[in-house]
Scaffold this motif. Structure first.
Motif, mmCIF file in Angstrom:
data_model
loop_
_atom_site.group_PDB
_atom_site.id
_atom_site.type_symbol
_atom_site.label_atom_id
_atom_site.label_comp_id
_atom_site.label_asym_id
_atom_site.label_seq_id
_atom_site.Cartn_x
_atom_site.Cartn_y
_atom_site.Cartn_z
ATOM 1 N N GLY A 1 -6.420 4.250 -2.416
ATOM 2 C CA GLY A 1 -6.409 3.390 -1.247
ATOM 3 C C GLY A 1 -7.252 2.144 -1.430
ATOM 4 O O GLY A 1 -7.693 1.801 -2.533
ATOM 5 N N ASP B 1 -7.101 2.112 4.158
ATOM 6 C CA ASP B 1 -5.817 2.815 4.054
ATOM 7 C C ASP B 1 -5.892 3.815 2.904
ATOM 8 O O ASP B 1 -6.761 3.722 2.038
ATOM 9 C CB ASP B 1 -4.673 1.811 3.823
ATOM 10 C CG ASP B 1 -4.761 1.118 2.475
ATOM 11 O OD1 ASP B 1 -4.371 1.743 1.467
ATOM 12 O OD2 ASP B 1 -5.223 -0.044 2.420
ATOM 13 N N ALA C 1 0.802 -1.229 0.000
ATOM 14 C CA ALA C 1 0.000 0.000 0.000
ATOM 15 C C ALA C 1 0.828 1.268 0.000
ATOM 16 O O ALA C 1 0.477 2.252 -0.639
ATOM 17 C CB ALA C 1 -0.951 -0.002 1.198
ATOM 18 N N HIS C 2 1.944 1.284 0.788
ATOM 19 C CA HIS C 2 2.719 2.510 0.986
ATOM 20 C C HIS C 2 1.808 3.630 1.502
ATOM 21 O O HIS C 2 1.807 4.763 0.988
ATOM 22 C CB HIS C 2 3.429 2.964 -0.297
ATOM 23 C CG HIS C 2 4.338 1.912 -0.862
ATOM 24 N ND1 HIS C 2 5.539 1.566 -0.280
ATOM 25 C CD2 HIS C 2 4.211 1.118 -1.963
ATOM 26 C CE1 HIS C 2 6.124 0.617 -0.985
ATOM 27 N NE2 HIS C 2 5.332 0.329 -2.023
ATOM 28 N N ALA C 3 1.028 3.312 2.513
ATOM 29 C CA ALA C 3 0.016 4.241 3.024
ATOM 30 C C ALA C 3 0.618 5.156 4.089
ATOM 31 O O ALA C 3 1.646 4.858 4.698
ATOM 32 C CB ALA C 3 -1.155 3.458 3.601
ATOM 33 N N GLY D 1 -3.422 4.307 0.723
ATOM 34 C CA GLY D 1 -2.268 3.972 -0.111
ATOM 35 C C GLY D 1 -2.545 4.116 -1.589
ATOM 36 O O GLY D 1 -3.523 4.738 -2.019
ATOM 37 N N ARG D 2 -1.707 3.486 -2.382
ATOM 38 C CA ARG D 2 -1.800 3.666 -3.836
ATOM 39 C C ARG D 2 -2.912 2.826 -4.465
ATOM 40 O O ARG D 2 -3.280 3.064 -5.616
ATOM 41 C CB ARG D 2 -0.471 3.315 -4.480
ATOM 42 C CG ARG D 2 -0.005 1.889 -4.227
ATOM 43 C CD ARG D 2 1.372 1.670 -4.812
ATOM 44 N NE ARG D 2 1.838 0.294 -4.634
ATOM 45 C CZ ARG D 2 3.018 -0.132 -5.059
ATOM 46 N NH1 ARG D 2 3.845 0.707 -5.670
ATOM 47 N NH2 ARG D 2 3.385 -1.389 -4.873
#
Length: 452
Positions: free
Chosen positions: A435, A396, A374-376, A398-399
């Motif tokens: 997300g 989340d 995710a890189h959240a 994220g991406r």
């Protein structure tokens, strides 16, 4: 009994009932018609006979002629043979039959229709006229209504109608048998497809049928077969992933045991040998201190290994504490991510072990996926209980990912299988750069609901 024979039997019974009712009505109507016809003929005949009797009683010349003719043809009744609806007979004073308009060999035999009409209506009364001449009775004229000829005509009409009905009956049954057989022909295709599915051919499909009802069945069957094929394919894929995951876990455990535990055990062995061979107490203390440090490190490693295999805090402190500890540990490793955790106070009332482990593993898997993919910057975890349903929501920022191209890893498939195995519902929402949101609903067991 198959459907075709059953329908033919129903139609046969229906037509037979209608035919029986029609026969009763026809006999009833024929009775009234015959009575009216015969009564009319009898009335006309009696008028004529009364006139004839009046003529005879006023002219005695016929007596001499009758005596010369042996009194057999006083009224010449044999010449009235065409009067079919009446039986006209003349009896002498001794009651012997002298003359009649119907000869014995021409009398009609009694038919079923005549017998039926006799049962439905009383016999028509005969008419008697006594003949007197010169103050003495010379005989008696008896007129008996005879509906036999009229009934025979009605019987002929009824038989013709019954023949037509019989032909119609046979034609209807044949048509129904053919139509039902043609309509039920696709059933063979359905049975063939079901047999193929039973034998493991998941590619079996039904064609498009002409009937709209069977077309709906065909589409539903094909959709079911396609879903079944995908489900079995996913199960096979999941089984392979589980086997691979088990082997990876075993490999990791073997590596940890070899690299970590083995190394520490070697160090313990060296320090223990140093204690045994120590020349003074100070050297022994240093080796003992080294063994203590190594033992603590081994305990930490064993704890981590056990935590991967089974969350120990779940049994010792309850579900709420175990989930909180899991999230706090994850936050320490991911300090840049803000985590919001919302757990109800009654979460520890979930007594079912399978349910508790499922909740813990779902949260753990969500956090693992966020770490890897995710890189959240923010994660929201909410667990709540409403209407005997335990819900988990993990969101989340994220991406995200494209829903048409779901990740092929074991994580999402494992969560879905775990949730559906407990009779729950699993949903996933995500979009690129928007997300992801995972929602899980699990039905609580009776023991958990009573505790609440």
């Amino acid at each position: 009994m198959n459907l075709k024979l059953r329908l033919n039997l129903i139609i046969t019974l229906l037509l037979a009932s209608v035919l029986l009712l029609a026969a009763v009505l026809m006999v009833h109507n024929a009775r009234d018609d015959v009575r009216a016809e015969v009564q009319s003929t009898a009335t006309l005949a009696m008028h004529l006979l009364d006139a004839e009797i009046l003529h005879y009683t006023s002219d005695f010349g016929w007596m001499r002629e009758a005596e010369g003719q042996n009194s057999n043809s006083i009224f010449r009744l044999h010449s009235l043979g065409n009067v079919r609806h009446l039986r006209i007979e003349f009896f002498d004073a001794q009651g012997r039959l002298r003359d009649s308009n119907i000869e014995a060999e021409h009398q009609l035999s009694s038919s079923w229709l005549i017998q039926a009409m006799d049962l439905l209506s009383p016999a028509m009364p005969e008419i008697r006229r006594k003949i007197f001449a010169n103050g003495r009775m010379i005989g008696e004229l008896v007129v008996t209504p005879d509906p036999s000829y009229e009934i025979q005509e009605v019987l002929g009409d009824i038989l013709s109608l019954l023949m037509l009905v019989a032909i119609f009956f046979v034609a209807v049954n044949a048509l129904v048998y053919w139509a039902v057989g043609r309509a039920m022909r696709p059933v063979d295709s359905v049975m063939t497809a079901l047999n193929e599915l039973e034998q493991g051919n998941l590619k079996a499909r039904l064609p498009e049928f002409e009937l709209p009802e069977l077309t709906g069945i065909s589409r539903k069957f094909n959709a079911m077969a396609e879903t079944l094929e995908k489900s079995i394919h996913n199960n096979h894929k999941l089984t392979q992933q589980m086997i691979r995951l088990q082997e990876d876990e075993r490999k990791n455990l073997a590596r940890d045991l070899h690299d970590e535990i083995g190394q520490y055990l070697t160090a313990v062995h060296v320090d223990a040998s140093a204690i045994i061979n120590a020349k003074d107490i100070e050297g022994a203390k240093d080796s003992a201190q080294a063994i203590s440090v190594v033992a603590r490190q081994m305990m930490d490693i064993v704890h981590d290994m056990l935590q991967r295999l089974r969350p120990s805090g779940l049994d010792a402190f309850g579900l709420a504490t175990a989930v909180t500890d899991l999230v706090n540990t994850w936050k320490q490793r991911n300090r840049k991510v803000q985590v919001n955790l919302d757990i109800p106070d009654n979460l520890d009332h979930v007594q079912d072990e399978t349910m508790a482990v499922a909740v813990y593993r779902i949260v753990q898997e969500c956090l693992t996926n966020i770490t890897r993919h995710a890189h959240a910057n923010q994660v929201d975890i909410r667990i709540y209980i409403v209407d005997a349903m335990l819900s988990i929501e993990v969101t989340d920022d994220g991406r995200g990912f494209n829903m048409t191209q779901l990740p092929s890893g074991f994580g999402l498939a494992g969560m879905r299988e775990r949730v559906e195995g407990l009779g729950g519902r699993f949903s996933l929402e995500s979009a690129l750069a928007a997300g992801a949101r995972i929602r899980v609903e699990l039905p609580l067991q009776e023991s958990s609901k009573e505790t609440q």
